[in-house]
Design a protein around this motif. Sequence first.
Motif, mmCIF file in Angstrom:
data_model
loop_
_atom_site.group_PDB
_atom_site.id
_atom_site.type_symbol
_atom_site.label_atom_id
_atom_site.label_comp_id
_atom_site.label_asym_id
_atom_site.label_seq_id
_atom_site.Cartn_x
_atom_site.Cartn_y
_atom_site.Cartn_z
ATOM 1 N N SER A 2 9.894 -55.082 43.078
ATOM 2 C CA SER A 2 9.459 -54.329 41.912
ATOM 3 C C SER A 2 8.720 -53.055 42.329
ATOM 4 N N VAL A 3 8.990 -51.987 41.595
ATOM 5 C CA VAL A 3 8.319 -50.713 41.821
ATOM 6 C C VAL A 3 7.244 -50.559 40.748
ATOM 7 N N LYS A 15 21.159 -46.858 40.817
ATOM 8 C CA LYS A 15 21.224 -46.653 42.260
ATOM 9 C C LYS A 15 20.585 -47.806 43.031
ATOM 10 N N GLU A 16 19.452 -48.276 42.529
ATOM 11 C CA GLU A 16 18.708 -49.330 43.222
ATOM 12 C C GLU A 16 19.273 -50.726 42.984
ATOM 13 N N ASN A 17 20.113 -50.885 41.952
ATOM 14 C CA ASN A 17 20.609 -52.214 41.567
ATOM 15 C C ASN A 17 22.098 -52.125 41.252
ATOM 16 N N ALA A 18 22.921 -52.126 42.288
ATOM 17 C CA ALA A 18 24.372 -51.989 42.127
ATOM 18 C C ALA A 18 24.905 -53.057 41.178
ATOM 19 N N GLU A 145 12.183 -58.602 38.660
ATOM 20 C CA GLU A 145 11.548 -57.427 38.071
ATOM 21 C C GLU A 145 11.890 -56.209 38.932
ATOM 22 N N MET A 146 12.436 -55.175 38.285
ATOM 23 C CA MET A 146 12.818 -53.957 39.003
ATOM 24 C C MET A 146 11.672 -52.953 39.039
ATOM 25 N N CYS A 147 10.981 -52.797 37.909
ATOM 26 C CA CYS A 147 9.862 -51.862 37.855
ATOM 27 C C CYS A 147 8.914 -52.268 36.746
ATOM 28 N N LYS A 148 7.672 -51.809 36.886
ATOM 29 C CA LYS A 148 6.643 -52.114 35.890
ATOM 30 C C LYS A 148 5.715 -50.918 35.771
ATOM 31 N N PHE A 149 5.352 -50.603 34.524
ATOM 32 C CA PHE A 149 4.431 -49.515 34.232
ATOM 33 C C PHE A 149 3.259 -50.090 33.443
ATOM 34 N N ASN A 150 2.082 -50.089 34.057
ATOM 35 C CA ASN A 150 0.862 -50.541 33.387
ATOM 36 C C ASN A 150 0.202 -49.345 32.715
ATOM 37 N N LEU A 151 -0.033 -49.452 31.421
ATOM 38 C CA LEU A 151 -0.658 -48.368 30.666
ATOM 39 C C LEU A 151 -2.168 -48.531 30.781
ATOM 40 N N THR A 152 -2.778 -47.718 31.615
ATOM 41 C CA THR A 152 -4.186 -47.910 31.947
ATOM 42 C C THR A 152 -5.122 -46.883 31.312
ATOM 43 N N GLU A 153 -4.589 -45.893 30.624
ATOM 44 C CA GLU A 153 -5.452 -44.871 30.024
ATOM 45 C C GLU A 153 -6.218 -45.436 28.837
ATOM 46 N N ASN A 154 -7.213 -44.703 28.390
ATOM 47 C CA ASN A 154 -7.941 -45.067 27.184
ATOM 48 C C ASN A 154 -7.181 -44.504 25.984
ATOM 49 N N ARG A 168 20.550 -42.262 30.144
ATOM 50 C CA ARG A 168 21.750 -42.087 30.945
ATOM 51 C C ARG A 168 21.801 -40.651 31.435
ATOM 52 N N HIS A 169 21.987 -40.478 32.763
ATOM 53 C CA HIS A 169 22.075 -39.139 33.342
ATOM 54 C C HIS A 169 23.138 -39.162 34.439
ATOM 55 N N ASN A 170 24.149 -38.317 34.271
ATOM 56 C CA ASN A 170 25.256 -38.249 35.244
ATOM 57 C C ASN A 170 25.854 -39.624 35.528
ATOM 58 N N GLY A 171 26.048 -40.402 34.463
ATOM 59 C CA GLY A 171 26.687 -41.711 34.589
ATOM 60 C C GLY A 171 25.796 -42.812 35.138
ATOM 61 N N GLU A 172 24.521 -42.517 35.376
ATOM 62 C CA GLU A 172 23.601 -43.525 35.896
ATOM 63 C C GLU A 172 22.472 -43.756 34.898
ATOM 64 N N TRP A 173 21.968 -45.004 34.867
ATOM 65 C CA TRP A 173 20.854 -45.343 33.998
ATOM 66 C C TRP A 173 19.545 -45.204 34.763
ATOM 67 N N LYS A 174 18.566 -44.570 34.116
ATOM 68 C CA LYS A 174 17.257 -44.345 34.717
ATOM 69 C C LYS A 174 16.180 -44.789 33.727
#
Length: 195
Positions: A2-3, A15-18, A145-154, A168-174
């Motif tokens: 996980s990133v 790209k990271e998960n064929a 789990e591929m990635c996780k974003f923790n929302l830490t701001e107030n 979707r960008h240039n045929g890839e999902w981001k």
Amino acid sequence: MSVSLQKGQKVNLSKENAGLSNVIIGLGWDEATRKTGFFAPKPQPIDCDASALLLKNGKLTNIGDLVYYGNLQHQSGTVRHMGDNLTGAGDGDDEQILVDLARVPAEYDRIVIVVNIYEALKRNQHFGLIENAYIRLVDGRNNNEMCKFNLTENYSGMTAMIFGEVYRHNGEWKFNAIGQGTQDPGLNELKNRYI
């Protein structure tokens, strides 16, 4: 592996998960401990609602492209909301949205994931009363789990939140970790940002 993402950071899912197709978008939050006086009424639980907006060229063009607790599945069958959690209690994801990336119709270029507090103004609630909020993407094939974003701001005073987007960008999902709070009083006003 996980990133861990920071606000504004992007990751290339394809790209990271064929062979990636089915993605579980997990969203979680906890209600912060609130102090009340001896005679004060116990505050109402905070009911956060996750939704997915399927956009064409960055715009919401049809109300049917909004997947939420009142419309649990997109007409294409490629985006499904797994149901409303009214309290956010318990461990793990509070709400999940499943996306079949391989089958999302080509005219949709972006799926924005938002969360709003149900009746936030009426209940005098905001995201400053929420802690441990996150969005994570899980590979549906193996539950990794591929990635996780923790929302830490107030986010005090914010009644809705744009957590992130799968695009979707240039045929890839981001995925883009957004973490933008808004003062939209409900989902109707929040969705209007994309019309």
